[in-house]
Enzyme design. Structure first.
Site, PDB file in Angstrom:
ATOM      1  N   HIS A  55      -8.655 -33.268 -34.670  1.00 23.59           N
ATOM      2  CA  HIS A  55      -8.653 -31.810 -34.829  1.00 23.59           C
ATOM      3  C   HIS A  55      -9.878 -31.407 -35.628  1.00 23.59           C
ATOM      4  O   HIS A  55     -10.619 -32.242 -36.121  1.00 23.59           O
ATOM      5  CB  HIS A  55      -7.343 -31.310 -35.444  1.00 23.59           C
ATOM      6  CG  HIS A  55      -7.099 -31.730 -36.862  1.00 23.59           C
ATOM      7  ND1 HIS A  55      -6.868 -33.047 -37.234  1.00 23.59           N
ATOM      8  CD2 HIS A  55      -7.034 -31.007 -38.018  1.00 23.59           C
ATOM      9  CE1 HIS A  55      -6.672 -33.102 -38.546  1.00 23.59           C
ATOM     10  NE2 HIS A  55      -6.777 -31.873 -39.038  1.00 23.59           N
ATOM     11  N   HIS A  57     -10.599 -29.839 -38.512  1.00 22.61           N
ATOM     12  CA  HIS A  57     -10.766 -29.669 -39.961  1.00 22.61           C
ATOM     13  C   HIS A  57     -11.931 -30.508 -40.508  1.00 22.61           C
ATOM     14  O   HIS A  57     -12.149 -31.639 -40.084  1.00 22.61           O
ATOM     15  CB  HIS A  57      -9.472 -30.018 -40.695  1.00 22.61           C
ATOM     16  CG  HIS A  57      -8.426 -28.949 -40.558  1.00 22.61           C
ATOM     17  ND1 HIS A  57      -7.089 -29.172 -40.784  1.00 22.61           N
ATOM     18  CD2 HIS A  57      -8.540 -27.631 -40.217  1.00 22.61           C
ATOM     19  CE1 HIS A  57      -6.425 -28.034 -40.593  1.00 22.61           C
ATOM     20  NE2 HIS A  57      -7.279 -27.093 -40.237  1.00 22.61           N
ATOM     21  N   ASP A  59     -12.482 -32.208 -43.149  1.00 19.92           N
ATOM     22  CA  ASP A  59     -12.273 -33.542 -43.711  1.00 19.92           C
ATOM     23  C   ASP A  59     -12.009 -34.581 -42.605  1.00 19.92           C
ATOM     24  O   ASP A  59     -11.793 -35.758 -42.900  1.00 19.92           O
ATOM     25  CB  ASP A  59     -11.145 -33.541 -44.756  1.00 19.92           C
ATOM     26  CG  ASP A  59      -9.800 -33.129 -44.205  1.00 19.92           C
ATOM     27  OD1 ASP A  59      -9.754 -32.238 -43.338  1.00 19.92           O
ATOM     28  OD2 ASP A  59      -8.775 -33.692 -44.640  1.00 19.92           O
ATOM     29  N   HIS A  60     -12.059 -34.148 -41.351  1.00 21.15           N
ATOM     30  CA  HIS A  60     -11.909 -35.068 -40.211  1.00 21.15           C
ATOM     31  C   HIS A  60     -13.181 -35.150 -39.363  1.00 21.15           C
ATOM     32  O   HIS A  60     -13.372 -36.125 -38.646  1.00 21.15           O
ATOM     33  CB  HIS A  60     -10.724 -34.632 -39.324  1.00 21.15           C
ATOM     34  CG  HIS A  60      -9.416 -34.735 -40.045  1.00 21.15           C
ATOM     35  ND1 HIS A  60      -8.482 -35.703 -39.742  1.00 21.15           N
ATOM     36  CD2 HIS A  60      -8.905 -34.042 -41.088  1.00 21.15           C
ATOM     37  CE1 HIS A  60      -7.448 -35.573 -40.564  1.00 21.15           C
ATOM     38  NE2 HIS A  60      -7.684 -34.572 -41.390  1.00 21.15           N
ATOM     39  N   HIS A 113      -0.307 -28.182 -36.468  1.00 26.66           N
ATOM     40  CA  HIS A 113      -1.175 -28.199 -37.659  1.00 26.66           C
ATOM     41  C   HIS A 113      -2.423 -27.373 -37.344  1.00 26.66           C
ATOM     42  O   HIS A 113      -2.811 -26.500 -38.110  1.00 26.66           O
ATOM     43  CB  HIS A 113      -1.511 -29.648 -37.998  1.00 26.66           C
ATOM     44  CG  HIS A 113      -2.461 -29.808 -39.152  1.00 26.66           C
ATOM     45  ND1 HIS A 113      -2.110 -29.503 -40.450  1.00 26.66           N
ATOM     46  CD2 HIS A 113      -3.749 -30.242 -39.204  1.00 26.66           C
ATOM     47  CE1 HIS A 113      -3.155 -29.742 -41.246  1.00 26.66           C
ATOM     48  NE2 HIS A 113      -4.157 -30.184 -40.513  1.00 26.66           N
ATOM     49  N   ASP A 130      -3.295 -35.311 -38.588  1.00 27.14           N
ATOM     50  CA  ASP A 130      -2.489 -34.599 -39.590  1.00 27.14           C
ATOM     51  C   ASP A 130      -1.211 -34.021 -38.977  1.00 27.14           C
ATOM     52  O   ASP A 130      -0.719 -32.986 -39.422  1.00 27.14           O
ATOM     53  CB  ASP A 130      -3.301 -33.447 -40.206  1.00 27.14           C
ATOM     54  CG  ASP A 130      -4.386 -33.942 -41.150  1.00 27.14           C
ATOM     55  OD1 ASP A 130      -4.468 -35.155 -41.388  1.00 27.14           O
ATOM     56  OD2 ASP A 130      -5.153 -33.093 -41.640  1.00 27.14           O
ATOM     57  N   HIS A 168      -3.869 -39.362 -43.935  1.00 25.33           N
ATOM     58  CA  HIS A 168      -3.817 -39.124 -45.389  1.00 25.33           C
ATOM     59  C   HIS A 168      -2.804 -40.052 -46.060  1.00 25.33           C
ATOM     60  O   HIS A 168      -1.787 -40.409 -45.469  1.00 25.33           O
ATOM     61  CB  HIS A 168      -3.405 -37.679 -45.703  1.00 25.33           C
ATOM     62  CG  HIS A 168      -4.452 -36.659 -45.385  1.00 25.33           C
ATOM     63  ND1 HIS A 168      -5.446 -36.314 -46.270  1.00 25.33           N
ATOM     64  CD2 HIS A 168      -4.661 -35.919 -44.274  1.00 25.33           C
ATOM     65  CE1 HIS A 168      -6.226 -35.385 -45.724  1.00 25.33           C
ATOM     66  NE2 HIS A 168      -5.772 -35.124 -44.510  1.00 25.33           N
TER      67      HIS A 168
HETATM   68 ZN    ZN Z   1      -6.072 -31.098 -40.976  1.00 25.84          ZN
END
Ligand code: ZN
Length: 258
Positions: A55, A57, A59-60, A113, A130, A168
Site C-alpha cells: 500500500h 503509506h 513507511d512502506h 487500511h 498493515d 510492524h
Molecule cells: Zn499503512
C-alpha cells in the site's frame, strides 16, 4: 525453499526480504527505508530482482526511489492506489512470478487500511502489510469497517498453517488490548507470555499463523460469543452482525491508551 527475513526499520517496521539460498536473488517487500536494505544486499552480495508494495503509506514505499537508483527492477504494487514508482500494477487474482526464486505469489485484495491495499500469498505464507497484524489489525483509514472485516475474513480463510508476515512489531500492545476484550482466553494469555519472552530475546514475534490468530486475535473472532459479549457491553447495545462487532472493537482499540 524461499526464506523470509525481516529488516527492522524506523521504530517498529519490518521490511521483508525473500531469498532462496544459495541463489543471490532477493526480493524486497515494502522498503519504507533504503539504507538498511542496501546494506543487507551489499554485505551478502545479493542481487535485487523486484520490489513488492502492499500500500501507499510512506513507511512502506519511502525507500523505493533510492533502491531503483542503484538498480532498476520491476516494482509491483496495488493497481487501485497511485504510487509513482509502481510499473507493474496488480490486483486481486493476479499472479506475481518471481522465476529466479521459483516462486509465484497470488495477489489478494484486502482494502480497508487503505483503499487499494493488497497482500501477496505464497505456497505457505502471506505478506499482509498493515491489514492483519499479529494479535491485531491495521487502522481503518480509507475503507469502511465492512471492507476491513471482509479483507480480514479473506485472510482468516487461508489454511491454518499459513505463516502471516505483517509489517510492524505491534504484537505485545495488540495482545494486551486483546486481553481487555477477552480476559478469559487462555490461548491469548499464553501467547502474550511467549511474545514477552521473544521480545526480551530481541527476536521478532512475526510471523504468526492463521491458527494462532483465529485463537487469539479479537479482530478475527467477531463471531465468537466472548468477543460479541465484550463488544455489546462496550457499546451498550445489541450488535447483530460480525461487522458491527468488528466496528466496535476497532473503535475501542483506536481510543485505547493501554
Ligand atoms: Zn499503512
Amino acid at each position: 525453499m524461499p526464506l523470509l527475513e525481516p529488516i527492522p526499520a524506523f521504530s517498529d517496521n519490518y521490511v521483508w526480504l525473500i531469498t532462496d539460498p544459495p541463489s543471490p536473488t532477493v526480493v524486497v517487500i515494502d522498503p519504507g527505508e533504503a539504507s538498511l536494505v542496501t546494506e543487507a544486499i551489499q554485505k551478502r552480495k545479493l542481487e535485487l530482482a523486484a520490489i513488492l508494495l502492499t500500500h501507499h503509506h510512506g513507511d512502506h514505499v519511502g525507500g523505493v526511489e533510492e533502491l531503483l537508483r542503484a538498480r532498476k527492477v520491476p516494482v509491483f504494487g496495488p493497481a487501485r492506489e497511485s504510487i509513482s514508482t509502481v510499473d507493474h500494477p496488480v490486483k486481486g487474482g493476479d499472479v506475481v512470478s518471481l522465476p529466479d526464486l521459483g516462486l509465484d505469489l497470488e495477489v489478494l485484495d484486502v482494502p480497508g487500511h487503505t483503499a487499494g491495499h493488497i497482500a501477496y500469498r505464497g505456497p505457505d505464507f502471506a505478506l499482509v502489510g498493515d491489514t492483519l497484524f499479529a494479535g491485531g489489525c491495521g487502522r481503518v483509514f480509507e475503507g469502511t469497517p465492512e471492507q476491513m472485516h471482509t479483507s480480514l475474513t479473506r485472510l482468516a480463510n487461508l489454511p491454518g498453517e499459513t505463516q502471516i508476515y505483517c509489517a510492524h512489531e505491534y504484537t505485545i500492545a495488540n495482545l494486551r488490548f486483546a486481553r481487555e476484550v477477552e480476559p478469559h482466553n487462555d490461548s491469548l494469555e499464553k501467547r502474550l507470555e511467549a511474545a514477552h519472552r521473544t521480545r526480551a530475546e530481541g527476536q521478532p514475534t512475526v510471523p504468526s499463523t492463521i491458527t494462532e490468530e483465529l485463537e487469539t486475535n479479537p479482530f478475527l473472532r467477531c463471531h465468537t460469543p466472548a468477543v460479541i459479549a465484550a463488544a455489546e457491553a462496550r457499546a451498550g447495545l445489541d450488535l447483530p452482525t460480525a461487522v458491527d462487532v468488528f466496528a466496535v472493537i476497532r473503535g475501542w482499540k483506536d481510543g485505547w491508551q493501554g
